[in-house]
Design an enzyme around this catalytic site. Sequence first.
Site, mmCIF file in Angstrom:
data_model
loop_
_atom_site.group_PDB
_atom_site.id
_atom_site.type_symbol
_atom_site.label_atom_id
_atom_site.label_comp_id
_atom_site.label_asym_id
_atom_site.label_seq_id
_atom_site.Cartn_x
_atom_site.Cartn_y
_atom_site.Cartn_z
ATOM 1 N N PHE A 508 -16.201 82.049 59.655
ATOM 2 C CA PHE A 508 -15.556 80.491 60.890
ATOM 3 C C PHE A 508 -15.789 81.249 61.677
ATOM 4 C CE2 PHE A 508 -14.194 78.715 64.102
ATOM 5 C CZ PHE A 508 -14.663 77.678 63.956
ATOM 6 N N GLU A 509 -15.843 81.741 62.941
ATOM 7 C CA GLU A 509 -16.192 82.659 64.293
ATOM 8 C C GLU A 509 -17.160 82.105 65.591
ATOM 9 O OE1 GLU A 509 -15.681 86.232 64.218
ATOM 10 O OE2 GLU A 509 -18.483 86.739 63.955
ATOM 11 N N ILE A 510 -15.746 81.581 66.465
ATOM 12 C CA ILE A 510 -17.309 81.316 68.085
ATOM 13 C C ILE A 510 -16.361 82.140 68.867
ATOM 14 C CG2 ILE A 510 -17.397 79.818 70.040
ATOM 15 C CD1 ILE A 510 -16.073 77.177 68.095
#
Length: 655
Positions: A508-510
């Site tokens: 998960f990364e933005i």
Amino acid sequence: MLKLFHSSIRHPRLPPAKTNASYLSVNPVLCLHLQTKVEVRPCLRAIAECSISDSCSDDGGAAQTLQVVSKSGAPLFTEWAVVAELDGACSCVGALDQVPLANGSFHEERIEELRTSPRVCPFSSIPAQAETRAGKQQPLRRSSFWCTGPDLFYLSFRIPAAQHECKATDLRMITLPRGRTLRLVTGLALVFVTFLFLHSALGSGNARQRIADEWSRKGTAEPAAAVKKVSPSSAAKAEQDDQTSGIQQKANRNRLLHQPGSPYMRSDVDYAERIGLTLVPVDSLAPVRNTSFTPPTPLVKGVIVMLARNSDADGAVKSLTELEHRFNKKWRYPYVFLNEKPFDDNFKQKLQGVNPAADMKFGLIPTAHWSYPSWINQTRAAAARKDMADRGIIYGGHEAYRHMCRYNSGFFYRHELLEEYDYYWRVEPDVHFFCDIDEDPFRFMQEHNKLYGFTVSLTEFRETVPTLWKTTREFMTDNPSFIRTDNAVRWVSKDLEDYNMCHFWSNFEIGSLHLWRSKAYSTFFETLDKAGGFFYERWGDAPVHSIGATLLLKPSQIHFFNNIGYDHTGINHCPVYQPAFANKCECDGVKSFDMTDWSCTPEWFDLFGGGTANREAEKIRKIEEQKQEKAKKEKEEREKAEKEAREKAEKEKST
């Protein structure tokens, strides 16, 4: 002389003063004059003369006086009206009164007063149509007020027919703010001067240097001699390109620093220019693709990315179903799916079935990005995989896993399907989203100068990255100008001597795609790639991204998305109890992974602040654990006492 009309007219960009006497500016410094052109129709020229004068009022406002003088000394008009529009703000002004309009509309009680008052705005004199500034006939509304275009004034007069045969619009006044004209002329002059300056400053020297560099890359021993042989037309073209680039760079810099609401400081822009990092202007928006759907706020250039295989179809459907439910059904950001092999119809149909209206693209990873580079000894790489598998290191024997880590570290953001985007949200198959997401995280990143976002952090297996930090230090030594002085690297290394294994969990990364596209990160990745650690060891993209981000970003540019509940393979983040998350999450914040011994998020809070609610939740968790431990101990003691009592009773009975 007979003075028929006097008004103080407010410039549309300045607010009115708190007075009923006239429109006045409240700006004590700037006084804007009005440039007015008066035209008198031929039928009036014989009997009237017109003149205009303007001046500054004491409080900085702009006052203007129109004088209509009768040659015979007698009044010319028995009734008249003045109607005006300045950038959408209309006003109707009478000889003895002034009536301002609020947001382009009259108050209802003033409309009737205007209709019945014989001395203010006799609307019966308004013609059916009037001539606009461009000479076109434009219909006019016979209503409480009328306007025909920005900055256009009409004075309507009813003149006794016995005197002459003139129409109601025989006197026309067109008004333009003089400040606008001055700004236009000044702007053009500045552009011309800037062009001349850049031509002399950036011209010949930069052009020659570019050509010399090109010859140097081709291996020419004497680039200087080659430059002398370049034709004048080639040098002129290179100079023109340099000038255009310089002008664009300066314009973009000014936009970043001075755009209203811009989150960037001058130091951010200076550093970004030094390392080749593109910063996104705060007002940048994605093109509208679907006019039948309106999101809560305009979309920025964000995209949801998933790396998956055809066999991951069911897991990908689960992830997208939850993400659509929690977030994207309200926003409809596009999806891009990437695979080292072509996606089959089954995968595409299942994913598109999650939301038939969603914008989905399916891309093939180039072979060059998912294969061994020429400098890797594949025999040595195979031996390393076998050794790590024998030692029981997680994913130690997986060849495809290594290609995946290398691709996510240095290639995914180069895919052609992602070229048009500024931000990405990485999503994996078989993940869960626990909370409703009411805020657009892409827009949040853009408006707050955030370039990387995470929900979970933890420690890496040391056996997988034995030489990663050594190679990182080599990069830092060779490229000191790329390292930001106020960066966040102390989260991964306290003294820069060793790596503490902390990393953001990158499933998960933005983040900003421009961060990975920057010259600094590209050089960092190339240094790691040449060292061979992706294949000779088992370097993951999570520690690579984490080290890269903390070297190149300041702590405030890295964001902890506390509001996004997330789970992958049992490791999860859940927002701790706060009123803002009431009835929005389906998880227990007290049981979140954040504050466990394996998490590095507490260290992040210790260094850079935040996490107050998480710490309170950790206290609650420890109290609950103590209560459970105490209850367990009491139960064991009670069961032991009961057992001893039964044994004693049986013994007495047998005796």
